[in-house]
Design a protein around this motif. Structure first.
Motif, PDB file in Angstrom:
ATOM      1  N   LEU A 115      -0.939  67.604 -27.725  1.00 58.57           N
ATOM      2  CA  LEU A 115       0.117  66.862 -27.049  1.00 58.57           C
ATOM      3  C   LEU A 115       0.974  66.105 -28.063  1.00 58.57           C
ATOM      4  N   ALA A 116       0.315  65.457 -29.019  1.00 57.77           N
ATOM      5  CA  ALA A 116       1.052  64.710 -30.037  1.00 57.77           C
ATOM      6  C   ALA A 116       2.012  65.620 -30.799  1.00 57.77           C
ATOM      7  N   HIS A 117       1.520  66.787 -31.172  1.00 59.86           N
ATOM      8  CA  HIS A 117       2.365  67.739 -31.908  1.00 59.86           C
ATOM      9  C   HIS A 117       3.521  68.234 -31.043  1.00 59.86           C
ATOM     10  N   GLY A 118       3.231  68.539 -29.796  1.00 61.13           N
ATOM     11  CA  GLY A 118       4.262  69.089 -28.917  1.00 61.13           C
ATOM     12  C   GLY A 118       5.353  68.099 -28.575  1.00 61.13           C
ATOM     13  N   LEU A 119       5.005  66.797 -28.522  1.00 65.74           N
ATOM     14  CA  LEU A 119       5.988  65.786 -28.153  1.00 65.74           C
ATOM     15  C   LEU A 119       6.512  64.989 -29.342  1.00 65.74           C
ATOM     16  N   GLY A 120       6.048  65.348 -30.554  1.00 63.31           N
ATOM     17  CA  GLY A 120       6.511  64.640 -31.739  1.00 63.31           C
ATOM     18  C   GLY A 120       6.024  63.204 -31.804  1.00 63.31           C
ATOM     19  N   LEU A 121       4.764  62.983 -31.391  1.00 64.05           N
ATOM     20  CA  LEU A 121       4.182  61.648 -31.357  1.00 64.05           C
ATOM     21  C   LEU A 121       3.038  61.540 -32.354  1.00 64.05           C
ATOM     22  N   THR A 122       2.618  60.311 -32.622  1.00 67.82           N
ATOM     23  CA  THR A 122       1.357  60.125 -33.325  1.00 67.82           C
ATOM     24  C   THR A 122       0.221  60.348 -32.330  1.00 67.82           C
ATOM     25  N   GLU A 123      -0.976  60.505 -32.847  1.00 66.83           N
ATOM     26  CA  GLU A 123      -2.126  60.713 -31.964  1.00 66.83           C
ATOM     27  C   GLU A 123      -2.353  59.503 -31.064  1.00 66.83           C
ATOM     28  N   GLY A 124      -2.158  58.312 -31.622  1.00 66.79           N
ATOM     29  CA  GLY A 124      -2.316  57.097 -30.825  1.00 66.79           C
ATOM     30  C   GLY A 124      -1.286  57.009 -29.712  1.00 66.79           C
ATOM     31  N   GLN A 125      -0.043  57.365 -30.004  1.00 64.14           N
ATOM     32  CA  GLN A 125       1.003  57.358 -28.978  1.00 64.14           C
ATOM     33  C   GLN A 125       0.692  58.370 -27.882  1.00 64.14           C
ATOM     34  N   ALA A 126       0.151  59.527 -28.269  1.00 63.98           N
ATOM     35  CA  ALA A 126      -0.213  60.542 -27.280  1.00 63.98           C
ATOM     36  C   ALA A 126      -1.303  60.013 -26.342  1.00 63.98           C
ATOM     37  N   MET A 127      -2.247  59.261 -26.888  1.00 70.12           N
ATOM     38  CA  MET A 127      -3.294  58.672 -26.045  1.00 70.12           C
ATOM     39  C   MET A 127      -2.691  57.708 -25.030  1.00 70.12           C
ATOM     40  N   ARG A 128      -1.700  56.963 -25.449  1.00 66.01           N
ATOM     41  CA  ARG A 128      -1.051  56.023 -24.529  1.00 66.01           C
ATOM     42  C   ARG A 128      -0.318  56.765 -23.415  1.00 66.01           C
ATOM     43  N   VAL A 129       0.318  57.883 -23.748  1.00 63.10           N
ATOM     44  CA  VAL A 129       0.972  58.704 -22.733  1.00 63.10           C
ATOM     45  C   VAL A 129      -0.050  59.186 -21.711  1.00 63.10           C
ATOM     46  N   LEU A 130      -1.194  59.662 -22.199  1.00 62.98           N
ATOM     47  CA  LEU A 130      -2.233  60.162 -21.311  1.00 62.98           C
ATOM     48  C   LEU A 130      -2.774  59.060 -20.404  1.00 62.98           C
ATOM     49  N   LEU A 131      -3.134  57.936 -20.989  1.00 64.67           N
ATOM     50  CA  LEU A 131      -3.714  56.845 -20.210  1.00 64.67           C
ATOM     51  C   LEU A 131      -2.751  56.314 -19.162  1.00 64.67           C
ATOM     52  N   ALA A 132      -1.469  56.254 -19.514  1.00 58.94           N
ATOM     53  CA  ALA A 132      -0.475  55.749 -18.569  1.00 58.94           C
ATOM     54  C   ALA A 132      -0.352  56.649 -17.351  1.00 58.94           C
ATOM     55  N   ARG A 133      -0.855  57.873 -17.468  1.00 56.32           N
ATOM     56  CA  ARG A 133      -0.803  58.827 -16.367  1.00 56.32           C
ATOM     57  C   ARG A 133      -2.189  59.157 -15.825  1.00 56.32           C
ATOM     58  N   GLY A 134      -3.144  58.276 -16.116  1.00 57.05           N
ATOM     59  CA  GLY A 134      -4.477  58.407 -15.538  1.00 57.05           C
ATOM     60  C   GLY A 134      -5.361  59.451 -16.176  1.00 57.05           C
ATOM     61  N   ILE A 135      -5.027  59.905 -17.385  1.00 56.47           N
ATOM     62  CA  ILE A 135      -5.832  60.904 -18.087  1.00 56.47           C
ATOM     63  C   ILE A 135      -6.495  60.229 -19.284  1.00 56.47           C
ATOM     64  N   TRP A 136      -7.821  60.247 -19.331  1.00 60.65           N
ATOM     65  CA  TRP A 136      -8.546  59.532 -20.378  1.00 60.65           C
ATOM     66  C   TRP A 136      -8.843  60.421 -21.580  1.00 60.65           C
ATOM     67  N   PRO A 137      -8.558  59.945 -22.807  1.00 59.04           N
ATOM     68  CA  PRO A 137      -9.051  60.642 -24.004  1.00 59.04           C
ATOM     69  C   PRO A 137     -10.576  60.627 -23.993  1.00 59.04           C
ATOM     70  N   GLU A 138     -11.181  61.748 -24.288  1.00 57.82           N
ATOM     71  CA  GLU A 138     -12.631  61.853 -24.168  1.00 57.82           C
ATOM     72  C   GLU A 138     -13.361  60.846 -25.051  1.00 57.82           C
ATOM     73  N   ARG A 139     -12.791  60.500 -26.203  1.00 53.62           N
ATOM     74  CA  ARG A 139     -13.489  59.573 -27.098  1.00 53.62           C
ATOM     75  C   ARG A 139     -13.726  58.204 -26.462  1.00 53.62           C
ATOM     76  N   PHE A 140     -12.931  57.834 -25.465  1.00 56.21           N
ATOM     77  CA  PHE A 140     -13.079  56.535 -24.824  1.00 56.21           C
ATOM     78  C   PHE A 140     -13.713  56.624 -23.433  1.00 56.21           C
ATOM     79  N   LEU A 141     -14.164  57.803 -23.026  1.00 55.53           N
ATOM     80  CA  LEU A 141     -14.662  57.979 -21.670  1.00 55.53           C
ATOM     81  C   LEU A 141     -15.860  57.078 -21.372  1.00 55.53           C
ATOM     82  N   ARG A 142     -16.763  56.930 -22.343  1.00 56.74           N
ATOM     83  CA  ARG A 142     -17.973  56.121 -22.114  1.00 56.74           C
ATOM     84  C   ARG A 142     -17.661  54.623 -22.067  1.00 56.74           C
ATOM     85  N   SER A 143     -16.425  54.252 -22.382  1.00 53.71           N
ATOM     86  CA  SER A 143     -16.013  52.848 -22.275  1.00 53.71           C
ATOM     87  C   SER A 143     -15.410  52.534 -20.914  1.00 53.71           C
ATOM     88  N   ARG A 144     -15.225  53.563 -20.087  1.00 49.32           N
ATOM     89  CA  ARG A 144     -14.409  53.421 -18.889  1.00 49.32           C
ATOM     90  C   ARG A 144     -14.948  52.391 -17.906  1.00 49.32           C
TER      91      ARG A 144
END
Length: 278
Positions: A35-64
């Motif tokens: 996603l980061a590559h496709g949208l020209g974002l950093t990996e951190g920015q891509a995570m924010r895009v995902l979270l803002a739309r209710g999609i969790w990065p797997e690395r943080f799933l156990r923190s949910r």
């Protein structure tokens, strides 16, 4: 982020990377990078895009169940300056990286020595003689590729601190010298930046988060008369860093504000207590 794909479009784009184990939708690290590559974002920015739309990065799933989407979004948008990357600073940096902090600025002019092996997170036999900030940066990138890390082998002073604190959400004091700690607190107060204090000696550790920049003078009224090096253990350092990380994460995530409270930990018992300083 409103111009980025909506939730349904994101799910189509990441169909092969999405995992559904009930709610919420989860995307793995490969999908985040795609996603980061496709949208020209950093990996951190891509995570924010995902979270803002209710999609969790797997690395943080156990923190949910402990951290909300809103809190994690705030953490991913936060920038923290860590002053000192040895015992407290190294452990704190690692905890913040695993907690979701988006950017860390590391400052420390020292190199690792053999006497650091008993307590400093990124000191290994292979990193002896290496700059602490570089070893810390490299170790953080291995555990959190999304994290933006700036490694500065600088001695902090009254001239460079104003520039470093600009645009920073908090500064973590992991320094050895009491005089330098007070200097850092003054600079944070002048910049309007929350100041996180940590100190260790033998089996005991102390931590507090201060937004007013006045607690150091109240706690340490006398001038420094001895050197900053104190004998301590890895247990004391790691435990104190955990308290510091908890204070900072909860504050940046706007979950709680523990201002005017001093936390004291004694790992020889073990025991954790806090005191009101108001």
């Amino acid at each position: 982020m409103d111009s980025f794909p909506a939730s349904a479009a994101l799910r189509d784009l990441l169909a092969s990377c999405l995992k559904f184990s009930g709610a919420p939708s989860v995307v793995d690290m490969d999908g985040t990078r795609r996603l980061a590559h496709g949208l020209g974002l950093t990996e951190g920015q891509a995570m924010r895009v995902l979270l803002a739309r209710g999609i969790w990065p797997e690395r943080f799933l156990r923190s949910r169940e402990s951290v909300s989407e809103e809190t994690l979004l705030r953490l991913l948008s936060s920038r923290v300056l860590i002053a000192g990357c040895g015992g407290l600073g190294g452990h704190l940096a690692a905890l913040l990286a695993r907690s979701g902090i988006g950017c860390l600025v590391l400052c420390d002019p020292d190199i690792f020595e053999e006497s650091n092996l008993n307590r400093q997170r990124f000191c290994t036999e292979k990193t002896l003689g290496h700059p602490k900030v570089e070893a810390c940066r490299d170790g953080l990138r291995e555990m959190a590729s999304y994290l933006e890390v700036q490694a500065l082998p600088w001695e902090l002073d009254e001239d460079n601190l104003p520039g470093l604190l600009k645009g920073t959400d908090a500064v973590a004091d992991c320094l050895d010298s009491l005089d330098k700690k007070k200097m850092l607190e003054r600079a944070a107060r002048n910049a309007g930046v929350p100041y996180l204090h940590g100190a260790v000696a033998r089996h005991e550790g102390f931590a507090f988060l201060d937004r007013e920049g006045s607690m150091m003078s109240r706690l340490y009224a006398a001038p420094e008369t001895t050197g900053g090096n104190m004998n301590t253990t890895g247990l004391t350092v790691a435990a104190t860093a955990c308290v510091m990380a908890a204070l900072l994460v909860r504050s940046l995530g706007r979950e709680a504000d523990n201002r005017d409270r001093l936390f004291h930990i004694d790992v020889s018992l073990p025991e954790l207590e806090s005191f009101s300083l108001s």
